[in-house]
Design an enzyme around this catalytic site. Structure first.
Site, PDB file in Angstrom:
ATOM      1  N   GLU A 132      88.968  37.200  54.354  1.00  0.00           N
ATOM      2  CA  GLU A 132      89.869  36.104  54.807  1.00  0.00           C
ATOM      3  C   GLU A 132      91.416  36.452  54.276  1.00  0.00           C
ATOM      4  OE1 GLU A 132      88.172  36.310  51.875  1.00  0.00           O
ATOM      5  OE2 GLU A 132      89.900  35.989  50.492  1.00  0.00           O
TER       6      GLU A 132
ATOM      7  N   LYS B  45      79.553  34.241  49.563  1.00  0.00           N
ATOM      8  CA  LYS B  45      79.530  35.318  48.366  1.00  0.00           C
ATOM      9  C   LYS B  45      78.055  34.932  47.799  1.00  0.00           C
ATOM     10  CE  LYS B  45      84.283  36.287  47.606  1.00  0.00           C
ATOM     11  NZ  LYS B  45      84.152  37.931  47.865  1.00  0.00           N
TER      12      LYS B  45
ATOM     13  N   ASP C 122      84.475  36.088  54.677  1.00  0.00           N
ATOM     14  CA  ASP C 122      84.871  36.430  53.502  1.00  0.00           C
ATOM     15  C   ASP C 122      85.973  37.435  53.509  1.00  0.00           C
ATOM     16  OD1 ASP C 122      84.851  36.519  50.853  1.00  0.00           O
ATOM     17  OD2 ASP C 122      82.887  37.870  50.605  1.00  0.00           O
TER      18      ASP C 122
ATOM     19  N   ARG D 145      93.187  39.202  54.591  1.00  0.00           N
ATOM     20  CA  ARG D 145      93.851  40.002  55.645  1.00  0.00           C
ATOM     21  C   ARG D 145      94.537  38.844  56.644  1.00  0.00           C
ATOM     22  NH1 ARG D 145      88.967  43.738  56.637  1.00  0.00           N
ATOM     23  NH2 ARG D 145      88.745  43.453  54.503  1.00  0.00           N
TER      24      ARG D 145
ATOM     25  N   ASP E 207      91.695  35.130  42.875  1.00  0.00           N
ATOM     26  CA  ASP E 207      91.970  35.900  44.130  1.00  0.00           C
ATOM     27  C   ASP E 207      93.354  35.166  44.737  1.00  0.00           C
ATOM     28  OD1 ASP E 207      90.957  37.294  46.156  1.00  0.00           O
ATOM     29  OD2 ASP E 207      90.074  35.849  47.436  1.00  0.00           O
TER      30      ASP E 207
HETATM   31  N1  BES Z   1      88.952  38.461  47.485  1.00  0.00           N
HETATM   32  C1  BES Z   1      87.878  39.276  48.264  1.00  0.00           C
HETATM   33  C2  BES Z   1      87.936  40.763  47.290  1.00  0.00           C
HETATM   34  C3  BES Z   1      87.477  41.044  45.967  1.00  0.00           C
HETATM   35  C4  BES Z   1      86.215  41.021  45.842  1.00  0.00           C
HETATM   36  C5  BES Z   1      88.464  41.141  45.058  1.00  0.00           C
HETATM   37  C6  BES Z   1      85.951  41.455  44.410  1.00  0.00           C
HETATM   38  C7  BES Z   1      88.152  41.356  43.703  1.00  0.00           C
HETATM   39  C8  BES Z   1      86.590  41.570  43.650  1.00  0.00           C
HETATM   40  C9  BES Z   1      88.052  39.641  49.440  1.00  0.00           C
HETATM   41  O1  BES Z   1      88.254  38.448  50.116  1.00  0.00           O
HETATM   42  C10 BES Z   1      86.628  39.985  50.005  1.00  0.00           C
HETATM   43  O2  BES Z   1      85.598  39.165  49.953  1.00  0.00           O
HETATM   44  N2  BES Z   1      86.475  40.960  50.838  1.00  0.00           N
HETATM   45  C11 BES Z   1      85.367  41.274  51.262  1.00  0.00           C
HETATM   46  C12 BES Z   1      85.829  42.213  52.745  1.00  0.00           C
HETATM   47  C13 BES Z   1      84.633  42.113  53.499  1.00  0.00           C
HETATM   48  C14 BES Z   1      83.902  41.162  53.800  1.00  0.00           C
HETATM   49  C15 BES Z   1      84.913  43.257  54.562  1.00  0.00           C
HETATM   50  C16 BES Z   1      84.681  42.567  50.387  1.00  0.00           C
HETATM   51  O3  BES Z   1      85.440  43.278  49.713  1.00  0.00           O
HETATM   52  O4  BES Z   1      83.430  42.120  50.255  1.00  0.00           O
HETATM   53 ZN    ZN Z   2      89.480  36.971  48.946  1.00  0.00          ZN
HETATM   54 MN    MN Z   3      86.791  37.021  50.511  1.00  0.00          MN
END
Ligand code: BES
Ligand code: ZN
Ligand code: MN
Length: 503
Positions: free
Chosen positions: A349, A277, A347, A351, A288
């Site tokens: 992860e 990220k 990222d 799911r 998270d």
């Molecule tokens: N934990 C994050 C989702 C998240 C992001 C929650 C910002 C709260 C604030 C999750 O693991 C994630 O990184 N999801 C990605 C998925 C994508 C790579 C398909 C996302 O939402 O960018």
């Molecule tokens: Zn996450």
């Molecule tokens: Mn993630």
């Protein structure tokens, strides 16, 4: 902070501060009214001058007023009588807490009956009051050398002529239990990643469950491997911290009653893995694990309230880091139910760890599965921090969710989940891909991925709390500005209550 429910009028209490309420009039030309007769007379001028308007959450402080033995008087606005509901009372009570705190008063008498004169159900309103006070009292200060003011030392005497009534007592106690479980989960969420590893999260679940009748089992890495949880194991490989799979079980009904299963994402820190990220706000990814923390709080609350229902909480927990053994983009893993997936973005992860937990939940033959997860940034884009988006294909379940959320006061919004979203999650080299092949609808495609691990015919709903899990204090005065909110605990407990028939 302490709250006592007592069968006394505020005239009979001896303490420095009195809290009363004001109601705004529905007609323009009419004036506000204070819910305490004599005070309404004494402050007639302030009302006349519209210094007191009764606007919702208006806080008016009278320091050193010396009224009926009280040094200070606080008048909190409830809004228009016709608009009063539980959430308004919850928030007005949080304002009362803030006012007492700003006065630096250690003790206050709370004129509860003034709130309920025109309302039928005192029990549910006293619950809202205790929730508001206890939720507002939460702070996360253990790492500050200098603590702020007298925050946790305030005692509230909640005065009601109905204090001896069985239902009023029950409402009061329920409010205390719910709010303290929410505050417990908030504390888990706010604790930083170095001090809230999967092992520590599991330890907290074990400790908190003591004496509640909840049985906790914790699986370590070797067991997780043995149980074929390839999703959880795959995500954990980039970290030197071992993963954990936490199982919490409470039996409040007949052994033959199918359990209601809650699943929560317990990702104690998410840097994104190899698909790392950006640095900005990455520190927020300590949150998270809020889905997991909130499931722990839910199970504890259900047990402490002794609801007549069987429930199980499942929390897959790991870090998502980019160490030398980390899962790489393109890697293929196999989930517990035998389905394979390509990890095209490390990222995505959450799911993957939920996949194993949902498969395991399905094996336990539940009556229903509800999961909570800070799953997608797309959810924050779609709904901001006002509503938790939820996904289900089950109309009956959706009705129950809406009903529970209506009672709890938490805002939820149903989102679409269709075969088209499932189509977008098909893999090229494996059964599934962990990211969508299409554009947009990132929260729905994530839900579609999860659905692949829920057993046929099991009613299931997924709650994406990415937007509501923390930093909702700008909207809800009983939540801290930046910290964890405890989203969905109150709704999940309400849901269990309705499902158990002990309404
Ligand atoms: N934990 C994050 C989702 C998240 C992001 C929650 C910002 C709260 C604030 C999750 O693991 C994630 O990184 N999801 C990605 C998925 C994508 C790579 C398909 C996302 O939402 O960018
Ligand atoms: Zn996450
Ligand atoms: Mn993630």
């Amino acid at each position: 902070m302490l709250t006592h429910l007592i069968k006394k009028s505020v005239q009979e209490i001896k303490c420095p501060t009195l809290i009363v309420f004001s109601k705004a009039s529905s007609q323009k030309e009419k004036l506000a009214e204070i819910t305490h007769k004599e005070l309404n007379k004494s402050l007639a001028e302030a009302i006349q001058d519209k210094h007191i308007t009764g606007k919702h959450c208006e806080i008016i402080l009278y320091r050193e007023m010396n009224f009926q033995g009280y040094r200070h008087v606080i008048v909190i606005g409830l809004g228009k009588s016709s608009d009063i509901n539980h959430e308004k009372i919850r928030q007005a009570s949080a304002s009362a807490y803030d006012a007492v705190k700003s006065l630096k008063s250690a003790e206050a008498a709370f004129h509860f009956d003034g709130i309920t004169t025109s309302l039928k159900d005192s029990s549910s309103y006293i619950k809202a009051v205790t929730e508001g006070l206890h939720l507002a009292s939460y702070s996360f200060e253990q790492f500050k050398s200098k603590k702020s003011d007298n925050k946790n030392e305030i005692t509230f005497h909640i005065c009601s002529q109905n204090a001896a009534d069985k239902n009023v007592k029950k409402g009061f106690e329920e409010g205390v239990v719910l709010a303290s479980c929410v505050n417990f989960s908030r504390n888990l969420g706010d604790t930083p990643g170095n001090l809230m590893t999967p092992e520590i999260l599991a330890h907290n679940a074990v400790q908190a469950a003591k004496g509640t009748g909840v049985k906790v089992q914790v699986w370590n890495k070797a067991r997780i491997k043995k149980e074929k949880m390839g999703g959880l194991l795959g995500v954990s490989m980039g970290s030197s911290e071992e993963p954990r799979f936490i199982i919490m079980e409470y039996k409040g009904a007949k052994a033959t009653d199918k359990p209601l299963i809650y699943v929560g994402k317990g990702l104690t820190f998410d840097c994104g893995g190899i698909s790392i990220k950006p640095s900005a706000s990455m520190e927020d990814m300590k949150y998270d694990m809020c889905g997991g923390a909130n499931v722990i709080g839910t199970i504890l609350a259900i047990a402490k309230l002794k609801l007549k229902i069987n429930v199980i909480g499942l929390i897959p927990s790991t870090e998502n880091l980019a160490g030398p053994s980390a899962t790489k983009p393109g890697d293929i893993h196999t989930a517990r139910n035998g389905k394979t997936f390509e990890v095209n973005n490390t990222d995505a992860e959450g799911r993957l760890i939920l996949a194993d937990a949902l498969s395991y939940a399905s094996e336990l033959k539940p009556q229903m599965i509800l999961d909570a997860a800070t799953l997608t940034g797309a959810m924050v884009m779609a709904l901001g921090n006002t509503h938790t988006g939820y996904f289900t294909r089950h109309a009956e379940l959706s009705k129950k969710v809406e009903k529970a959320a209506e009672v709890s006061g938490e805002w939820v919004w149903r989102m679409p989940l269709t075969d088209y979203h499932v189509q977008d999650m098909k893999g090229t080299f494996a059964d599934l891909s962990n990211i969508s092949s299409g554009k947009g609808a990132g929260s729905a495609t994530a839900a579609a991925f999860l659905e692949q691990f829920v057993g046929e015919g099991i009613p299931w709903a997924h709650f994406d709390i990415a937007g509501t899990g923390w930093a909702v204090g700008n909207r809800l005065n009983y939540c801290s500005k930046k910290g964890a909110s405890g989203a969905m605990i109150r709704t999940f407990v309400e849901f269990a209550k309705a499902a158990s028939g002990t309404k």
